[in-house]
Design a protein around this motif. Sequence first.
Motif, short mmCIF file in Angstrom:
data_model
loop_
_atom_site.label_atom_id
_atom_site.label_comp_id
_atom_site.label_asym_id
_atom_site.label_seq_id
_atom_site.Cartn_x
_atom_site.Cartn_y
_atom_site.Cartn_z
N GLN A 31 26.17 67.53 95.90
CA GLN A 31 26.53 67.36 97.30
C GLN A 31 25.40 66.68 98.08
N ARG A 32 24.17 67.05 97.80
CA ARG A 32 23.04 66.42 98.49
C ARG A 32 22.90 64.96 98.10
N ALA A 33 23.24 64.61 96.88
CA ALA A 33 23.15 63.22 96.45
C ALA A 33 24.14 62.34 97.22
N LEU A 89 24.73 71.37 84.64
CA LEU A 89 23.85 72.08 83.72
C LEU A 89 23.24 73.33 84.34
N LEU A 90 22.87 73.26 85.62
CA LEU A 90 22.22 74.39 86.29
C LEU A 90 23.22 75.41 86.85
N SER A 91 24.48 75.05 86.85
CA SER A 91 25.53 75.90 87.42
C SER A 91 25.17 76.33 88.84
N ALA A 104 21.97 50.61 92.60
CA ALA A 104 21.51 51.57 91.59
C ALA A 104 20.93 52.82 92.24
N LEU A 105 20.17 52.65 93.32
CA LEU A 105 19.60 53.80 94.02
C LEU A 105 20.68 54.68 94.64
N LEU A 149 25.04 60.33 89.93
CA LEU A 149 25.39 60.64 88.55
C LEU A 149 24.43 61.67 87.95
N GLY A 150 23.14 61.50 88.22
CA GLY A 150 22.16 62.45 87.71
C GLY A 150 22.34 63.84 88.29
N SER A 151 22.61 63.91 89.57
CA SER A 151 22.79 65.22 90.20
C SER A 151 24.11 65.87 89.79
#
Length: 128
Positions: free
Chosen positions: A53-55, A44-46, A29-30, A36-38
């Motif tokens: 990429q960092r995720a 959303l933040l464009s 999950a971690l 998925l969140g990023s």
Amino acid sequence: MGADHSQAILSDLRKSFSKDYLTEWTLTALAVLPALGSLLLSWLLSDGGTWFQRAGSLMVLFAVWLEFLETRKVAKTRHQDIEASLLVNLPLTSDTPVELMFQRIAIFMAILGTIIWGYGDLLFFWQA
């Protein structure tokens, strides 16, 4: 044979949800949830996929951690099996299907995380 095989797979899958595998599911999950969140956050933040990429690096980190735990667990089990087989001349057991499943998940997440880490921003080419 088909029904018996299906029942065995379902039984192994049920075993994977026991308390014995809580750490494995937590690491899975971690690894997946930040990606998925990023992905959503980058959209959303464009931001051109920077957060996504960092995720990918987090996914690789947790995948390697999961693989390390599974490898250590298998090595410990095999060491005990070797000692027992030497004492009573028993054949060695192989990895359980649940352990194999988590090893495959870890390898898949490490590969996917590496791809996201290296090329995740390219999914957002229209935002650049």
